[in-house]
Write a protein that holds these residues in place. Structure first.
Motif, PDB file in Angstrom:
ATOM      1  N   LEU A 319      88.681 -80.550 109.151  1.00  0.00           N
ATOM      2  CA  LEU A 319      87.563 -79.845 110.063  1.00  0.00           C
ATOM      3  C   LEU A 319      87.694 -78.246 109.786  1.00  0.00           C
ATOM      4  O   LEU A 319      88.456 -77.743 109.454  1.00  0.00           O
ATOM      5  N   GLU A 320      86.334 -77.810 109.609  1.00  0.00           N
ATOM      6  CA  GLU A 320      86.174 -76.574 109.126  1.00  0.00           C
ATOM      7  C   GLU A 320      84.978 -75.767 110.027  1.00  0.00           C
ATOM      8  O   GLU A 320      83.983 -76.662 110.195  1.00  0.00           O
ATOM      9  N   ALA A 321      85.063 -74.636 110.410  1.00  0.00           N
ATOM     10  CA  ALA A 321      84.267 -74.081 111.173  1.00  0.00           C
ATOM     11  C   ALA A 321      84.155 -72.552 110.934  1.00  0.00           C
ATOM     12  O   ALA A 321      84.958 -71.803 110.736  1.00  0.00           O
ATOM     13  N   ASP A 322      82.969 -72.201 111.011  1.00  0.00           N
ATOM     14  CA  ASP A 322      82.523 -70.413 110.899  1.00  0.00           C
ATOM     15  C   ASP A 322      81.832 -70.247 111.996  1.00  0.00           C
ATOM     16  O   ASP A 322      80.683 -70.726 112.326  1.00  0.00           O
ATOM     17  N   VAL A 323      82.301 -69.335 113.046  1.00  0.00           N
ATOM     18  CA  VAL A 323      81.506 -69.171 114.353  1.00  0.00           C
ATOM     19  C   VAL A 323      81.083 -67.790 114.357  1.00  0.00           C
ATOM     20  O   VAL A 323      81.896 -66.656 114.014  1.00  0.00           O
ATOM     21  N   ILE A 324      79.935 -67.416 114.820  1.00  0.00           N
ATOM     22  CA  ILE A 324      79.584 -65.862 114.813  1.00  0.00           C
ATOM     23  C   ILE A 324      79.228 -65.920 116.406  1.00  0.00           C
ATOM     24  O   ILE A 324      78.251 -66.738 116.997  1.00  0.00           O
ATOM     25  N   GLY A 325      79.948 -65.009 117.058  1.00  0.00           N
ATOM     26  CA  GLY A 325      80.077 -65.008 118.565  1.00  0.00           C
ATOM     27  C   GLY A 325      79.076 -63.805 118.627  1.00  0.00           C
ATOM     28  O   GLY A 325      79.378 -62.454 118.412  1.00  0.00           O
ATOM     29  N   ASP A 326      77.889 -63.883 119.415  1.00  0.00           N
ATOM     30  CA  ASP A 326      77.026 -62.815 120.039  1.00  0.00           C
ATOM     31  C   ASP A 326      77.545 -62.203 121.051  1.00  0.00           C
ATOM     32  O   ASP A 326      77.392 -62.986 122.097  1.00  0.00           O
ATOM     33  N   ILE A 327      78.494 -60.894 120.946  1.00  0.00           N
ATOM     34  CA  ILE A 327      79.223 -60.624 122.345  1.00  0.00           C
ATOM     35  C   ILE A 327      78.355 -59.595 123.137  1.00  0.00           C
ATOM     36  O   ILE A 327      78.994 -59.285 124.143  1.00  0.00           O
ATOM     37  N   GLY A 328      77.210 -59.380 122.837  1.00  0.00           N
ATOM     38  CA  GLY A 328      76.448 -58.280 123.727  1.00  0.00           C
ATOM     39  C   GLY A 328      77.193 -56.901 123.448  1.00  0.00           C
ATOM     40  O   GLY A 328      77.706 -56.663 122.429  1.00  0.00           O
ATOM     41  N   ALA A 329      76.598 -55.980 124.265  1.00  0.00           N
ATOM     42  CA  ALA A 329      76.690 -54.674 124.003  1.00  0.00           C
ATOM     43  C   ALA A 329      78.226 -53.992 124.296  1.00  0.00           C
ATOM     44  O   ALA A 329      78.574 -53.073 123.386  1.00  0.00           O
ATOM     45  N   TYR A 330      78.798 -54.502 124.953  1.00  0.00           N
ATOM     46  CA  TYR A 330      80.299 -53.973 125.240  1.00  0.00           C
ATOM     47  C   TYR A 330      81.276 -55.144 125.247  1.00  0.00           C
ATOM     48  O   TYR A 330      81.126 -56.352 125.632  1.00  0.00           O
ATOM     49  N   SER A 331      82.517 -54.691 124.800  1.00  0.00           N
ATOM     50  CA  SER A 331      83.836 -55.575 125.019  1.00  0.00           C
ATOM     51  C   SER A 331      84.240 -55.630 126.249  1.00  0.00           C
ATOM     52  O   SER A 331      84.719 -54.420 126.849  1.00  0.00           O
ATOM     53  N   ILE A 332      84.085 -56.463 127.161  1.00  0.00           N
ATOM     54  CA  ILE A 332      84.173 -56.526 128.734  1.00  0.00           C
ATOM     55  C   ILE A 332      85.789 -56.363 129.113  1.00  0.00           C
ATOM     56  O   ILE A 332      86.756 -56.878 128.369  1.00  0.00           O
ATOM     57  N   TYR A 333      85.915 -55.304 130.191  1.00  0.00           N
ATOM     58  CA  TYR A 333      87.255 -55.252 130.631  1.00  0.00           C
ATOM     59  C   TYR A 333      87.484 -56.413 131.455  1.00  0.00           C
ATOM     60  O   TYR A 333      86.882 -56.730 132.602  1.00  0.00           O
ATOM     61  N   PRO A 334      88.758 -56.838 131.839  1.00  0.00           N
ATOM     62  CA  PRO A 334      89.857 -56.536 130.932  1.00  0.00           C
ATOM     63  C   PRO A 334      89.832 -57.658 129.597  1.00  0.00           C
ATOM     64  O   PRO A 334      90.554 -57.939 128.862  1.00  0.00           O
ATOM     65  N   TRP A 335      88.857 -58.559 129.785  1.00  0.00           N
ATOM     66  CA  TRP A 335      89.162 -59.802 128.805  1.00  0.00           C
ATOM     67  C   TRP A 335      88.723 -59.755 127.197  1.00  0.00           C
ATOM     68  O   TRP A 335      89.250 -60.381 126.425  1.00  0.00           O
ATOM     69  N   THR A 336      88.077 -58.664 127.029  1.00  0.00           N
ATOM     70  CA  THR A 336      87.770 -58.238 125.636  1.00  0.00           C
ATOM     71  C   THR A 336      86.379 -59.269 125.164  1.00  0.00           C
ATOM     72  O   THR A 336      86.308 -60.239 125.722  1.00  0.00           O
ATOM     73  N   ALA A 337      85.947 -58.499 124.264  1.00  0.00           N
ATOM     74  CA  ALA A 337      84.787 -59.616 123.505  1.00  0.00           C
ATOM     75  C   ALA A 337      85.347 -60.809 122.825  1.00  0.00           C
ATOM     76  O   ALA A 337      84.560 -61.642 122.405  1.00  0.00           O
ATOM     77  N   SER A 338      86.479 -60.942 122.547  1.00  0.00           N
ATOM     78  CA  SER A 338      87.124 -61.980 121.883  1.00  0.00           C
ATOM     79  C   SER A 338      87.447 -63.230 122.686  1.00  0.00           C
ATOM     80  O   SER A 338      87.485 -64.406 122.100  1.00  0.00           O
ATOM     81  N   LEU A 339      87.430 -63.088 124.090  1.00  0.00           N
ATOM     82  CA  LEU A 339      87.679 -64.148 125.045  1.00  0.00           C
ATOM     83  C   LEU A 339      86.741 -65.429 124.882  1.00  0.00           C
ATOM     84  O   LEU A 339      87.423 -66.429 124.425  1.00  0.00           O
ATOM     85  N   GLU A 340      85.592 -65.367 124.817  1.00  0.00           N
ATOM     86  CA  GLU A 340      84.510 -66.594 124.542  1.00  0.00           C
ATOM     87  C   GLU A 340      84.791 -67.098 122.897  1.00  0.00           C
ATOM     88  O   GLU A 340      85.105 -68.230 122.642  1.00  0.00           O
TER      89      GLU A 340
END
Ligand code: FES
Ligand code: FES
Lengths: 793, 160
Positions: A319-340
């Protein structure tokens, strides 16, 4: 409902309070309008804040003219970034994940705006009407900046949202196991596609609302608010305002749903606190729906290119995947933009045996509201992609999609199983969930009915989705990648006071889950009292020394574990005290329904009598013994790794060939959510989660134009499902105790939303399987279906 | 801003007040009368959380001005049962676990009362159609429909 009975494993009746369909203690107040939500609170002398928000997606602020607003009736003041920044220390969502760039946390816009709805100025007035009147008089002079709304274009870094970051790429990560390229190259069969889920918003029916009160005499700040995370907020605000915890309290009273939307630190929370301290009066903000749809965290906005290789027998190879996550304007506190987006690649291999995996993710900043946690976090997207690939593979093989799943789901004897991304699944009923779901649904008959209906030209489809998730995560794994905040423990304190009443205090914050009832059940069972004897305190940062809150399907596992540990230690104290009072050996003392007795005799004492003897009748227990005792116990529980929760969903849909509307006709879920505390509440969580997943699949979409202007600013445009779009839902529970958690509980609050988008997407694809079209984008609104089916028009 | 005299009955109690013409009935109930059981979820007429009975018909208090209610009779959730003595519909909601966060619940109850008073509600489709102007984000509606179905079947007893 009788049909929602345990299924699958042995149905050993559990005689205790845990497992019983106990009526919720929250209900009488909530049913009669006597609840206490944040906006219901009145504070003497309270003033109201309204925000002037950006109507641009990306612009430099050339000037803000507040003169007219300041003169408006009832206005106490108009405040901009400098006013707040003077008292609020900066805070950032940091992470020790490599290739991550924290963005600043911005209470009021500093020099530029990065999304429509970003707060620019705060207007305080005597009431909400006057504050909103005056906010409309604030005039902001914007110099437009180039569009920064498209995630794929943003990756090219021609326009930067955060200049100091030097790139829009906020986070990147790759998981790899095995030689994916070689296996892909050799594989007989491959399916692949580009998938997209369009942005969602949690849309709790209660909008966000905060009330900050500052006691100048004690220099103490109290924030009442619509939050899932009072402890986490307390710790963040302590840093921002440099206050010790005993002068800073965050309370979540009754909260009208969260789903992740109320689990982050928001600019408005910081602003009301700063202004309450500055003005010396309570400051309240009551957000409206448009503010919710523009400025509350959003989610599920990913583009996924994915590819599955398998052999002629249907065995998954790579299985192979390439994901682009549109995180919006800020990396949210405290979870960070990488969460989702990171969760999308972590969970993509799902409950399947796949030896070779490579998942790559890039999280990119765009000029939209920040993304944050939303029920399911990443997994609704990963499950949609993986389950579509499975169905595409079944079609290629001309194999029944259920059979293909049987061949590839991890089998009981293979647990613990380590997935390609490194997640370890403990024992859970992956195969059992599928089997029970197919049974309950009557799979073979329904397939026959479907065939008959299709003969008559009806567009009927059946879709299956299986998934696995990690719940009740302990301290070994962070709830968000690399986040330096401990989300792996919860604490409970249980006391018997001088009236003999039992009070259990927690830091978690129930906002619909019925935790006041389920935690009382756990305490009652472990302590040996009746459910109604246990008072529950929660949603208050002052209740325990440390807590984060309720999110990530953790509260039953973590707070339930802490309740179990502290109840056991309190019970030992009670037994010791009773052994003195009843003059019997500790081993002979029993406690049931709040009565402590000596086994085999009629000697007994109530908790009220025992408490009186302990606290006030000072001669009844010898001093040395008394001093070694305490009718109070605290404990912290850490499940360390967490546990696996799994489910299979099956949906039957029919598409109206005239309107292209999709109706969900039947829905069955079988879930392995571990030992069940209250089956009524578990059913309710499944129903609600599935409804949100159906919304995500068919209706809900946050729409922006190319410039980043929001087009879905009301509930007319952002369509949340109503009763007319949701079918009856049959939920079956496997009730197999988790081997990894105290009490055997597994978290189950999010699963409904994880499985439903995939099951519905597969059902829609199945209904249209006679046509040469791909269902690779959600939601499949009538418009999108129409364009797919009739590209000629 | 000028204020206008109004007089209305809420849950059987007469109130005389002076209000701005723009004051919403929802704000009047919640702020001026302290009846915070009526909730506001959208303020634009879609979610139904603010539903009350206005002269016996369900109405969105967020789309109604208080001045329009001069002389009217309003019933809110506080006019049903009390915590120790629930109305049969409230009992049914509790028994069926038809509420989670409870935020939509007052509006659901008032809408359901109106439906129960006026329609046969013989099928689930009819119940679901009747509820389609009230959003709930927690329950998936399954248990709300169950609660109303049971109450509808038991009509003839006191449901009004
Ligand atoms: S608040 Fe009135 S309909 Fe939503
Ligand atoms: S119970 Fe939460 S919105 Fe309906």
């Amino acid at each position: 409902m009788s049909k929602n009975t345990p299924a699958g494993m042995a149905e050993a009746p559990r005689p205790g309070i845990v497992g019983a369909r106990v009526q919720r203690r929250e209900d009488p107040r909530l049913l009669t309008g006597r609840g206490s939500y944040t906006d219901d609170r009145k504070a003497a002398g309270a003033v109201h804040v309204a925000f002037c928000r950006s109507d641009r997606a990306h612009a430099r602020i050339a000037g803000i003219d507040i003169a007219e607003a300041q003169q408006a009736p009832g206005v106490l003041g108009v405040f901009t970034a400098a006013d707040i920044d003077a008292v609020a220390r900066p805070i950032r969502a940091t992470s020790n994940m490599p290739d991550y760039r924290a963005t600043e946390f911005v209470p009021l816009a500093r020099g530029k705006v990065r999304h429509v709805g970003e707060p620019v100025a705060a207007v305080v007035a005597e009431n909400r009407y006057l504050a909103e009147d005056a906010a409309a008089l604030v005039s902001v002079d914007y110099d437009p900046l180039p569009d920064a709304a498209d995630p794929e274009a943003a990756l090219e870094d021609r326009v930067l949202l955060h200049e100091e970051a030097g790139t829009n790429l906020i986070a990147a990560r790759e998981f790899a196991r095995g030689d994916v390229d070689a296996v892909m190259a050799d594989a007989a069969l491959v399916v692949e596609d580009r998938f997209r889920i369009r942005r969602k918003t949690p849309a709790a029916i209660e909008n966000r609302c905060y009330l900050a009160e500052f006691d100048a005499g004690r220099q103490a700040l109290t924030l009442h608010g619509t939050t899932q995370v009072p402890g986490l907020l307390r710790d963040a605000l302590a840093e921002i305002f440099d206050l010790p915890g005993h002068r800073l309290r965050v309370v979540a009273p009754d909260v009208g749903g969260g789903f992740g939307a109320k689990a982050s630190l928001y600019p408005e929370e910081v602003v009301v606190c700063a202004l309450a301290m500055r003005l010396g009066r309570p400051v309240k903000w009551t957000g409206d729906r448009m503010e919710d749809l523009t400025a509350t965290s959003q989610a599920f906005d990913e583009i996924v290119r994915a590819k599955l290789a398998f052999d002629a027998d249907g065995r998954f190879l790579a299985l192979e995947a390439d994901v682009i996550g549109d995180i919006g304007a800020y990396s949210i506190y405290p979870w960070t933009a990488s969460l989702e987006p990171v969760q999308v690649v972590s969970f993509l291999p799902g409950p399947y045996r796949i030896a070779n995996y490579r998942g790559r993710v890039r999280a990119v900043a765009t000029s939209k509201a920040p993304t944050g946690p939303y029920r399911g976090v990443g997994r609704p997207v990963s499950t949609f992609v993986m389950e579509r690939l499975v169905d595409m593979a079944a079609r290629r093989l001309d194999m029944d999609p259920a059979e293909l799943r049987v061949r590839n789901l991890v089998r009981d004897e293979e647990f613990p199983y380590k997935s390609g991304s490194g997640i370890v699944w403990d024992r859970a009923g992956f195969q059992d969930c599928l089997r029970v779901t197919l049974d309950r649904f009557g799979y073979a008959e329904r397939r026959a009915e479907q065939a008959a209906a299709r003969e008559r030209g009806r567009l009927v489809g059946i879709g299956i989705a299986s998934y696995a998730e990690l719940t009740g995560i302990g301290s070994r794994i962070s709830a968000a990648p690399g986040m330096p905040i401990n989300t792996g423990t919860e604490r409970a304190t249980i006391e018997i006071d001088s009236t003999g009443a039992v009070t259990a205090a927690f830091g978690i914050a129930s906002h619909g889950q019925g935790l006041e009832t389920t935690l009382a059940q756990i305490v009652a069972e472990e302590l040996g009292v009746r459910v109604e004897d246990v008072g529950i305190v929660h949603g208050d940062s002052a209740a325990v020394a440390h807590s984060t809150g309720t999110y990530a399907s953790r509260s039953t596992v973590l707070a339930g574990g802490a309740a179990t540990l502290s109840a056991r230690s309190l019970r030992a104290q009670v037994v010791k005290a009773a052994s003195h009072l009843l003059e019997a050996a500790e081993t002979d003392i029993e406690m049931r329904d709040g009565v402590v007795s000596v086994a085999g005799t009629d000697a007994s004492i109530t908790l009220r009598e025992l408490a009186r003897a302990f606290y006030t009748e000072m001669r009844r227990i010898p001093k040395e013994a008394r001093e070694s005792l305490d009718l109070s116990a605290s404990a912290t529980y850490d499940p360390f790794f967490g546990t696996t929760t799994a489910a299979t969903h099956i949906a039957e849909v029919e598409i109206d060939p005239q309107t292209f509307g999709v109706a969900v006709r039947r829905y069955v879920v079988a879930e392995d959510c571990g030992r069940i505390v209250n089956p009524m509440i578990v059913d309710g969580q499944v129903h609600g989660g599935v409804a949100q997943g159906i919304g995500a699949a068919l209706l809900e979409e946050v729409v922006h134009d190319d410039s980043g202007q929001l087009l879905t600013g009301s509930f007319v445009d952002y369509v949340v499902p109503s009763a007319a779009e949701i079918p009856d839902i049959d939920a079956a529970h496997l009730d197999t105790e988790s081997p990894s958690t105290l009490g055997g509980y597994r978290g189950m609050g999010e699963g409904g939303t994880i499985g439903a988008p995939a099951a519905v997407a597969n059902a829609v694809a199945d209904a249209l399987s006679g046509m040469d079209i791909q269902i690779n984008e959600l939601p499949v609104t009538p418009e999108r279906l129409f364009r797919l089916i009739r590209p000629d028009l | 801003m000028e204020r206008i005299d109004i007089g209305l009955t809420v849950n059987g109690v007469r109130h005389e007040r002076q209000v701005e013409p723009r004051r919403l009935l929802s704000d009047f109930l919640r702020e001026d009368l302290g009846l915070t059981g009526t909730h506001v979820g959208c303020e634009h007429g879609v979610c139904g959380a603010c539903t009350v009975l206005l002269d016996g018909d369900s109405a969105r208090s967020c789309l109604t001005f208080a001045v329009q209610c001069d002389g009217a009779s309003v019933r809110t959730v506080e006019g049903l049962g009390a915590p120790g003595a629930l109305h049969p519909l409230q009992e049914s909601f509790r028994r069926h676990h038809a509420l989670q966060c409870g935020f939509c619940t007052p509006g659901m109850l008032m809408t359901a009362l109106d439906l129960l008073a006026k329609y046969p509600l013989a099928t689930d489709d009819e119940i679901r159609e009747g509820l389609s102007g009230n959003l709930c984000r927690c329950t998936g509606y399954v248990n709300i429909v169950n609660a109303i179905r049971e109450t509808a079947a038991a009509r003839g007893d006191d449901t009004g």
